[in-house]
Design a protein around this motif. Structure first.
Motif, PDB file in Angstrom:
ATOM      1  N   THR A 148      14.001  56.670  50.616  1.00 41.50           N
ATOM      2  CA  THR A 148      13.164  56.535  49.423  1.00 41.50           C
ATOM      3  C   THR A 148      13.240  55.125  48.850  1.00 41.50           C
ATOM      4  O   THR A 148      12.397  54.753  48.022  1.00 41.50           O
ATOM      5  N   GLU A 149      14.231  54.331  49.258  1.00 44.24           N
ATOM      6  CA  GLU A 149      14.323  52.956  48.775  1.00 44.24           C
ATOM      7  C   GLU A 149      13.097  52.155  49.196  1.00 44.24           C
ATOM      8  O   GLU A 149      12.739  51.169  48.547  1.00 44.24           O
ATOM      9  N   THR A 150      12.453  52.573  50.284  1.00 43.10           N
ATOM     10  CA  THR A 150      11.286  51.835  50.761  1.00 43.10           C
ATOM     11  C   THR A 150      10.078  52.024  49.851  1.00 43.10           C
ATOM     12  O   THR A 150       9.072  51.345  50.021  1.00 43.10           O
ATOM     13  N   PHE A 151      10.161  52.948  48.875  1.00 42.26           N
ATOM     14  CA  PHE A 151       9.047  53.133  47.943  1.00 42.26           C
ATOM     15  C   PHE A 151       8.991  52.000  46.921  1.00 42.26           C
ATOM     16  O   PHE A 151       7.932  51.745  46.344  1.00 42.26           O
ATOM     17  N   ILE A 152      10.126  51.372  46.654  1.00 47.35           N
ATOM     18  CA  ILE A 152      10.169  50.307  45.651  1.00 47.35           C
ATOM     19  C   ILE A 152       9.303  49.129  46.116  1.00 47.35           C
ATOM     20  O   ILE A 152       9.422  48.658  47.251  1.00 47.35           O
ATOM     21  N   GLY A 153       8.430  48.695  45.221  1.00 46.00           N
ATOM     22  CA  GLY A 153       7.491  47.630  45.555  1.00 46.00           C
ATOM     23  C   GLY A 153       6.140  48.135  46.000  1.00 46.00           C
ATOM     24  O   GLY A 153       5.217  47.351  46.207  1.00 46.00           O
ATOM     25  N   ARG A 154       6.017  49.465  46.105  1.00 43.72           N
ATOM     26  CA  ARG A 154       4.741  50.061  46.504  1.00 43.72           C
ATOM     27  C   ARG A 154       3.996  50.589  45.282  1.00 43.72           C
ATOM     28  O   ARG A 154       4.562  50.743  44.202  1.00 43.72           O
ATOM     29  N   MET A 155       2.702  50.872  45.509  1.00 46.10           N
ATOM     30  CA  MET A 155       1.872  51.408  44.449  1.00 46.10           C
ATOM     31  C   MET A 155       1.954  52.936  44.422  1.00 46.10           C
ATOM     32  O   MET A 155       2.025  53.575  45.473  1.00 46.10           O
ATOM     33  N   ALA A 156       1.967  53.504  43.228  1.00 45.70           N
ATOM     34  CA  ALA A 156       1.983  54.953  43.058  1.00 45.70           C
ATOM     35  C   ALA A 156       0.891  55.340  42.068  1.00 45.70           C
ATOM     36  O   ALA A 156       0.624  54.609  41.104  1.00 45.70           O
ATOM     37  N   GLU A 215       3.023  48.547  34.809  1.00 44.57           N
ATOM     38  CA  GLU A 215       1.617  48.252  35.059  1.00 44.57           C
ATOM     39  C   GLU A 215       1.496  47.264  36.215  1.00 44.57           C
ATOM     40  O   GLU A 215       2.325  46.366  36.376  1.00 44.57           O
ATOM     41  N   ASN A 216       0.448  47.414  36.982  1.00 45.87           N
ATOM     42  CA  ASN A 216       0.206  46.493  38.087  1.00 45.87           C
ATOM     43  C   ASN A 216      -0.571  45.287  37.571  1.00 45.87           C
ATOM     44  O   ASN A 216      -1.720  45.392  37.172  1.00 45.87           O
ATOM     45  N   ARG A 217       0.085  44.143  37.577  1.00 46.52           N
ATOM     46  CA  ARG A 217      -0.567  42.925  37.093  1.00 46.52           C
ATOM     47  C   ARG A 217      -1.057  42.041  38.236  1.00 46.52           C
ATOM     48  O   ARG A 217      -1.573  40.962  38.018  1.00 46.52           O
TER      49      ARG A 217
END
Length: 224
Positions: A148-156, A215-217
């Protein structure tokens, strides 16, 4: 049986049965061709908070009436078209067979309003049970085979509820395996609230299974 089904007191149950057969047939055929003609139904669910089952104590907030009902019936756990099909089936069958039993034992049927009300109430626990079964047996585009660490940096994208710093919402994220995973997310910053449909950036993990989002900037980042 036919005479009972065609009685005026059963017209709502006949309509429900007809809709059940129609929608079931269309859905079955559409699956063969990879289409989702009733996918829009999921967007009709109210945008309310639904508690996400986690080990994190996010506050002692009492749920509202609508979110309690949706949670009780397990709405949103499976595509809404399947829930609707289940409801039409239970409602029509309970109504028709109840009216037949009433006619057999008392010689008359209930008024359509009373019969439909009673059938609606009896259908609810069956609908919860049916949604629970479908949630387990329907194929899901997800896997736990990757870290699940691979989720960091991804969009949800939030799918159910509203995420605050204290309360988690359900969100979906596309993992490195190209499959969709469902996780719990909370706002990384206090005072922030993210609603259903918001696309957010995963920046960390608060506990096992609960991720923090902002928020995605970066306009170049898009949900995969």
């Amino acid at each position: 049986m036919i005479e009972n089904a065609l009685a005026p007191e059963n017209f709502l149950f006949l309509i429900a049965l007809g809709l059940f057969l129609l929608i079931f047939l269309v859905q079955a055929v559409s699956v063969l061709f990879g289409m989702e003609p009733f996918g829009f139904l999921d967007s009709l669910l109210p945008d309310i908070d639904i508690e996400v089952d986690t080990d994190l104590n996010l506050g002692d907030v009492s749920p509202g009436f609508m979110e309690s009902v949706m949670s009780m019936l397990k709405l949103g756990r499976v595509p809404f078209v399947f829930t609707f099909i289940l409801f039409l089936f239970f409602f029509s069958q309970i109504g028709l067979y109840s009216q037949m039993a009433m006619m057999e034992f008392s010689g008359h049927r209930l008024h359509w309003f009373l019969a439909s009300g009673a059938s609606f109430v009896v259908s609810l626990p069956l609908l919860r049970f049916g949604n629970g079964i479908l949630e387990k047996v329907l194929p899901k585009d997800e896997t736990a085979a990757i870290s699940t660490e691979t989720f960091i940096g991804r969009m949800a994208m939030i799918t159910i509820g509203k995420a605050t710093h204290e309360r988690a919402a359900e969100a979906k994220v596309v993992g490195p395996d190209g499959k969709t995973h469902y996780i719990s997310v909370v706002a990384d910053n206090e005072g922030k609230t993210f609603a259903q449909g918001d696309n957010l950036l995963i920046v960390g993990r608060r506990t096992e299974g609960i991720f923090t989002v902002i928020e995605n900037r970066n306009p170049l980042l898009e949900e995969e």
